[in-house]
Design a protein around this motif. Structure first.
Motif, PDB file in Angstrom:
ATOM      1  N   PRO A  40       0.832  -1.216   0.000  1.00 28.48           N
ATOM      2  CA  PRO A  40       0.000   0.000   0.000  1.00 28.48           C
ATOM      3  C   PRO A  40       0.867   1.268   0.000  1.00 28.48           C
ATOM      4  CG  PRO A  40      -0.620  -1.492   1.788  1.00 28.48           C
ATOM      5  CD  PRO A  40       0.608  -2.046   1.171  1.00 28.48           C
ATOM      6  N   VAL A  41       0.325   2.344  -0.545  1.00 28.15           N
ATOM      7  CA  VAL A  41       1.056   3.609  -0.680  1.00 28.15           C
ATOM      8  C   VAL A  41       1.570   4.095   0.678  1.00 28.15           C
ATOM      9  CG1 VAL A  41       0.835   6.038  -1.355  1.00 28.15           C
ATOM     10  CG2 VAL A  41      -0.220   4.261  -2.733  1.00 28.15           C
ATOM     11  N   ASP A  42       0.787   3.917   1.728  1.00 27.74           N
ATOM     12  CA  ASP A  42       1.199   4.411   3.041  1.00 27.74           C
ATOM     13  C   ASP A  42       2.322   3.577   3.671  1.00 27.74           C
ATOM     14  OD1 ASP A  42      -0.581   2.258   3.372  1.00 27.74           O
ATOM     15  OD2 ASP A  42      -1.181   2.952   5.361  1.00 27.74           O
ATOM     16  N   GLN A  43       2.702   2.483   3.028  1.00 29.01           N
ATOM     17  CA  GLN A  43       3.801   1.656   3.523  1.00 29.01           C
ATOM     18  C   GLN A  43       5.090   1.839   2.715  1.00 29.01           C
ATOM     19  OE1 GLN A  43       3.905  -0.473   6.270  1.00 29.01           O
ATOM     20  NE2 GLN A  43       2.054   0.676   6.741  1.00 29.01           N
ATOM     21  N   VAL A  44       5.131   2.879   1.872  1.00 26.26           N
ATOM     22  CA  VAL A  44       6.301   3.149   1.039  1.00 26.26           C
ATOM     23  C   VAL A  44       6.849   4.519   1.406  1.00 26.26           C
ATOM     24  CG1 VAL A  44       7.130   3.459  -1.336  1.00 26.26           C
ATOM     25  CG2 VAL A  44       5.401   1.733  -0.838  1.00 26.26           C
ATOM     26  N   ASN A  45       8.152   4.602   1.600  1.00 25.78           N
ATOM     27  CA  ASN A  45       8.815   5.883   1.846  1.00 25.78           C
ATOM     28  C   ASN A  45       9.039   6.588   0.513  1.00 25.78           C
ATOM     29  OD1 ASN A  45       9.127   5.645   4.669  1.00 25.78           O
ATOM     30  ND2 ASN A  45      10.898   4.303   4.379  1.00 25.78           N
ATOM     31  N   GLY A  46       8.203   7.539   0.187  1.00 26.89           N
ATOM     32  CA  GLY A  46       8.328   8.271  -1.069  1.00 26.89           C
ATOM     33  C   GLY A  46       7.357   7.762  -2.111  1.00 26.89           C
ATOM     34  N   PRO A  47       7.397   8.382  -3.291  1.00 26.96           N
ATOM     35  CA  PRO A  47       6.462   7.997  -4.360  1.00 26.96           C
ATOM     36  C   PRO A  47       6.806   6.629  -4.974  1.00 26.96           C
ATOM     37  CG  PRO A  47       7.775   9.927  -4.988  1.00 26.96           C
ATOM     38  CD  PRO A  47       8.204   9.532  -3.627  1.00 26.96           C
TER      39      PRO A  47
END
Length: 73
Positions: A40-47
């Motif tokens: 998920p997007v909220d589990q990635v540091n950055g884009p």
């Protein structure tokens, strides 16, 4: 100036090392891209798009994503 050798003119050990190196690069990139796709997007540091692009940088990109691009669960 030395003449360039074709792949099939290289010694067997050199060919094997090239194949192993390419395989490691492809596996690392596959792991990074698969993880990036499923995370998920909220589990990635950055884009995510930036990390996907960085994964194409030999060895460094996938290793960087796996080391610092993912947030700890």
């Amino acid at each position: 100036m030395a003449q360039r050798k074709r792949f099939n003119q290289l010694p067997p050990r050199s060919r094997a090392l090239i194949i192993v190196g390419a395989t490691v690069q492809i596996v690392l990139q596959g792991i990074a891209l698969r993880d990036l796709k499923n995370r998920p997007v909220d589990q990635v540091n950055g884009p995510k798009k930036a990390w996907a692009a960085a994964s194409f940088i030999n060895y460094f990109g996938p290793i960087a994503y796996l080391a610092v691009g993912r947030k700890k669960k």
